[in-house]
Design an enzyme around this catalytic site. Structure first.
Site, PDB file in Angstrom:
ATOM      1  N   GLU A 104      54.056  27.767  10.131  1.00 16.48           N
ATOM      2  CA  GLU A 104      53.029  26.731  10.262  1.00 16.48           C
ATOM      3  C   GLU A 104      52.163  26.578   9.006  1.00 16.48           C
ATOM      4  OE1 GLU A 104      51.118  26.440  14.237  1.00 16.48           O
ATOM      5  OE2 GLU A 104      52.276  28.216  14.699  1.00 16.48           O
ATOM      6  N   SER A 131      52.490  25.584  17.761  1.00 19.69           N
ATOM      7  CA  SER A 131      52.873  24.247  17.285  1.00 19.69           C
ATOM      8  C   SER A 131      54.203  23.746  17.846  1.00 19.69           C
ATOM      9  CB  SER A 131      52.925  24.206  15.754  1.00 19.69           C
ATOM     10  OG  SER A 131      51.625  24.235  15.246  1.00 19.69           O
ATOM     11  N   TYR A 174      51.428  16.558  14.386  1.00 21.55           N
ATOM     12  CA  TYR A 174      50.910  16.581  13.023  1.00 21.55           C
ATOM     13  C   TYR A 174      51.278  15.396  12.140  1.00 21.55           C
ATOM     14  CZ  TYR A 174      49.921  21.291  14.518  1.00 21.55           C
ATOM     15  OH  TYR A 174      49.465  22.374  15.217  1.00 21.55           O
ATOM     16  N   ARG A 188      41.259  25.743  22.698  1.00 24.41           N
ATOM     17  CA  ARG A 188      41.737  24.520  23.369  1.00 24.41           C
ATOM     18  C   ARG A 188      42.844  24.896  24.343  1.00 24.41           C
ATOM     19  NH1 ARG A 188      45.295  21.747  20.003  1.00 24.41           N
ATOM     20  NH2 ARG A 188      46.849  21.790  21.658  1.00 24.41           N
ATOM     21  N   ASP A 239      45.823  23.766  27.045  1.00 29.28           N
ATOM     22  CA  ASP A 239      46.742  22.666  27.335  1.00 29.28           C
ATOM     23  C   ASP A 239      47.206  22.731  28.784  1.00 29.28           C
ATOM     24  OD1 ASP A 239      46.560  21.891  24.682  1.00 29.28           O
ATOM     25  OD2 ASP A 239      48.321  23.049  24.067  1.00 29.28           O
ATOM     26  N   GLU A 249      48.783  27.010  28.190  1.00 30.44           N
ATOM     27  CA  GLU A 249      48.399  28.054  27.228  1.00 30.44           C
ATOM     28  C   GLU A 249      47.035  27.734  26.644  1.00 30.44           C
ATOM     29  OE1 GLU A 249      50.989  28.133  23.824  1.00 30.44           O
ATOM     30  OE2 GLU A 249      50.969  25.960  23.607  1.00 30.44           O
ATOM     31  N   ASN A 296      44.989  27.806  22.957  1.00 30.48           N
ATOM     32  CA  ASN A 296      45.118  27.890  21.499  1.00 30.48           C
ATOM     33  C   ASN A 296      43.816  28.440  20.933  1.00 30.48           C
ATOM     34  OD1 ASN A 296      47.731  26.265  20.911  1.00 30.48           O
ATOM     35  ND2 ASN A 296      46.594  25.006  22.361  1.00 30.48           N
ATOM     36  N   GLY A 304      44.287  23.146  15.764  1.00 26.24           N
ATOM     37  CA  GLY A 304      44.396  22.432  14.491  1.00 26.24           C
ATOM     38  C   GLY A 304      43.118  21.711  14.122  1.00 26.24           C
TER      39      GLY A 304
END
Length: 308
Positions: free
Chosen positions: A16, A142, A211, A250, A252, A269, A271, A275
């Site tokens: 990443e 990612s 992205y 964050r 999801d 999950e 994070n 990002g």
């Protein structure tokens, strides 16, 4: 007057790296604009020596993937005594391991999808569970290595056991949840808004839809009923706290509303290093809550500490 010297950790050597460079440079620029002294540190194996010589007041962790968000760099920063942003050693390692984080979430009463953890070579030609299901590496971010197996596929995808697979031998096989992709940011002990991610021309929210500009459309705030909106905020904060996250995280979710408005909400999950690129979700969700990009980053710098 802000005079703190902030080392923005970016780049690194995980798969990443490009995302981390983009996140890190965006953060460094914004922190400079609000008055911090900033040094960009492209992280390599000598990062301990580099930071020892640099002696920053704070390390802003903009790394993604293994080493950057699995507790490793956090341990180095603890050893050096440099306050840092985001989650600490344990929460970072736990959140990065999908199997272990799901166990903690389940124990906290958070709804998860049924799953099995297997050696990828053990999957062979037989479906490990009834399709549709998802195969994902246990410790990648990612959406790297994520494979969706549809109902009509007669056997598992060959890529999982091939030499092209670069994501480790341990994989999670998880029931595929139909429905909408929702995400919720947490800042400290406050759940911010819920956003819906609508991939544009992609089967799911994969690397490109995350992205690449135009790869996905973000509906912020998500157009869901107030009770679903609040439920997701509650679950995101619960996951943040159960896993021991700090700073910004964050979570999801999938929301299957095909049969009723209440539907099924499933946590996927958390994070710990969301990002911070121009197309990223957390800055957008924070802006919706009244925090500019500079204000969000300033809050993270001032929140930084050791022993997180």
């Amino acid at each position: 007057m802000k005079s703190k010297h902030v080392a923005v950790l970016l780049g690194g050597f995980s798969s990443e790296r490009p995302v981390s460079l983009s996140s890190g440079n965006a953060c460094a620029e914004a922190l400079e604009q609000v008055g911090y002294q900033v040094t960009r540190v492209d992280v390599d194996r000598d990062v301990g020596a580099v930071l020892s010589a640099l002696k920053p007041d704070v390390a802003f962790n903009a790394l993604h993937g293994p080493f950057g968000e699995d507790g490793t760099i956090q341990g180095i920063l603890e050893y050096l005594g440099i306050p840092y942003t985001h989650s600490g050693v344990l929460a970072s390692a736990l959140a990065m391991n999908k199997e272990q984080s799901k166990k903690v979430a389940k124990a906290a009463g958070i709804p998860i999808a049924e799953s099995r953890v297997l050696d990828r070579f053990a999957i062979g030609n037989q479906h490990p569970m009834k399709p549709p299901y998802v195969v994902k590496p246990v410790s990648e971010g990612s959406s790297f290595g994520v494979v969706i197996v549809k109902e009509d596929q007669s056997h598992p995808p060959q890529v999982i056991s091939s030499s092209e697979w670069r994501y480790g031998n341990t994989v999670m096989v998880e029931r595929f949840i139909h429905g909408r992709e929702l995400t919720c940011a947490v800042m400290g002990d406050v759940a911010l808004g819920v956003c819906e991610i609508i991939p544009t021309g992609h089967a799911f929210y994969d690397y490109d839809s995350k992205y690449v500009a135009g790869g996905s459309k973000h509906e912020c705030p998500a157009k869901v009923s107030p009770n679903i909106y609040q439920k997701i905020q509650t679950l995101a904060l619960k996951a943040h706290q159960a896993i021991g996250c700090r700073g910004v995280s964050r979570s999801d979710f999938r929301y299957d509303d095909r049969h009723s408005e209440n539907g099924e909400v499933v946590w996927l999950e958390v994070n710990t290093q969301p990002g911070m690129t121009p197309t990223s979700l957390v800055p957008e969700i924070a802006a919706q809550a009244g925090h500019s990009f500079g204000e969000l980053l300033s809050w993270m710098v001032e929140d930084a500490s050791c022993l997180r």
